[in-house]
Design a protein around this motif. Sequence first.
Motif, PDB file in Angstrom:
ATOM      1  N   PRO A  35       0.780  -1.140  -0.072  1.00 50.38           N
ATOM      2  CA  PRO A  35       0.065   0.191   0.052  1.00 50.38           C
ATOM      3  C   PRO A  35       0.881   1.329  -0.072  1.00 50.38           C
ATOM      4  O   PRO A  35       0.261   2.485  -0.494  1.00 50.38           O
ATOM      5  N   ARG A  36       2.004   1.281   0.696  1.00 49.70           N
ATOM      6  CA  ARG A  36       2.893   2.553   0.586  1.00 49.70           C
ATOM      7  C   ARG A  36       3.397   2.933  -0.716  1.00 49.70           C
ATOM      8  O   ARG A  36       3.996   4.008  -0.832  1.00 49.70           O
ATOM      9  N   PHE A  37       3.211   1.775  -1.766  1.00 49.48           N
ATOM     10  CA  PHE A  37       3.641   2.370  -3.240  1.00 49.48           C
ATOM     11  C   PHE A  37       2.594   3.557  -3.476  1.00 49.48           C
ATOM     12  O   PHE A  37       3.450   4.380  -4.545  1.00 49.48           O
ATOM     13  N   GLY A  38       1.430   3.769  -3.217  1.00 49.01           N
ATOM     14  CA  GLY A  38       0.834   4.846  -3.447  1.00 49.01           C
ATOM     15  C   GLY A  38       1.402   6.195  -3.087  1.00 49.01           C
ATOM     16  O   GLY A  38       1.214   7.281  -3.627  1.00 49.01           O
ATOM     17  N   ARG A  39       2.369   6.374  -2.318  1.00 49.33           N
ATOM     18  CA  ARG A  39       3.018   7.643  -2.100  1.00 49.33           C
ATOM     19  C   ARG A  39       3.973   8.106  -3.311  1.00 49.33           C
ATOM     20  O   ARG A  39       4.353   9.144  -3.388  1.00 49.33           O
ATOM     21  N   HIS A  40       4.171   7.059  -4.256  1.00 55.34           N
ATOM     22  CA  HIS A  40       4.942   7.449  -5.375  1.00 55.34           C
ATOM     23  C   HIS A  40       3.687   8.009  -6.662  1.00 55.34           C
ATOM     24  O   HIS A  40       4.337   8.334  -7.746  1.00 55.34           O
ATOM     25  N   LEU A  41       2.723   8.019  -6.166  1.00 52.10           N
ATOM     26  CA  LEU A  41       1.506   8.301  -7.155  1.00 52.10           C
ATOM     27  C   LEU A  41       1.203   9.750  -6.893  1.00 52.10           C
ATOM     28  O   LEU A  41       0.639  10.067  -5.709  1.00 52.10           O
ATOM     29  N   ASP A  42       1.174  10.735  -7.668  1.00 49.63           N
ATOM     30  CA  ASP A  42       0.653  12.113  -7.428  1.00 49.63           C
ATOM     31  C   ASP A  42      -0.718  12.114  -8.150  1.00 49.63           C
ATOM     32  O   ASP A  42      -0.650  11.986  -9.476  1.00 49.63           O
ATOM     33  N   PHE A  43      -1.755  11.981  -7.359  1.00 48.34           N
ATOM     34  CA  PHE A  43      -3.158  12.249  -7.894  1.00 48.34           C
ATOM     35  C   PHE A  43      -3.932  13.712  -7.449  1.00 48.34           C
ATOM     36  O   PHE A  43      -3.812  14.200  -6.408  1.00 48.34           O
ATOM     37  N   GLN A  44      -4.078  14.436  -8.465  1.00 50.60           N
ATOM     38  CA  GLN A  44      -4.612  15.770  -8.625  1.00 50.60           C
ATOM     39  C   GLN A  44      -6.117  15.748  -8.226  1.00 50.60           C
ATOM     40  O   GLN A  44      -6.737  15.102  -8.460  1.00 50.60           O
ATOM     41  N   THR A  45      -6.471  16.843  -7.400  1.00 46.58           N
ATOM     42  CA  THR A  45      -7.711  17.107  -7.201  1.00 46.58           C
ATOM     43  C   THR A  45      -8.568  17.332  -8.426  1.00 46.58           C
ATOM     44  O   THR A  45      -8.161  17.957  -9.612  1.00 46.58           O
TER      45      THR A  45
END
Length: 67
Positions: A35-45
């Motif tokens: 789940p910590r892989f998500g920190r590498h993804l930039d998801f914009q508003t």
Amino acid sequence: MLSTIHPMLHDGDVALVGHGHALRILTGVYLRRDPRFGRHLDFQTGALAILGHHHEDPVIEAWNRRR
């Protein structure tokens, strides 16, 4: 959460709406990563992500799409 949604995918597309941080974690799990892989993804508003499959492998089909 994904175990609840998975059976629905056999009937068609499923839309999830949530906070960016939660959706990044969910994407990491969907991709069969920690789940910590998500920190590498930039998801914009206000952006859209489309997750799918290529053969049997989960993939990101679109990320931060505005349309």
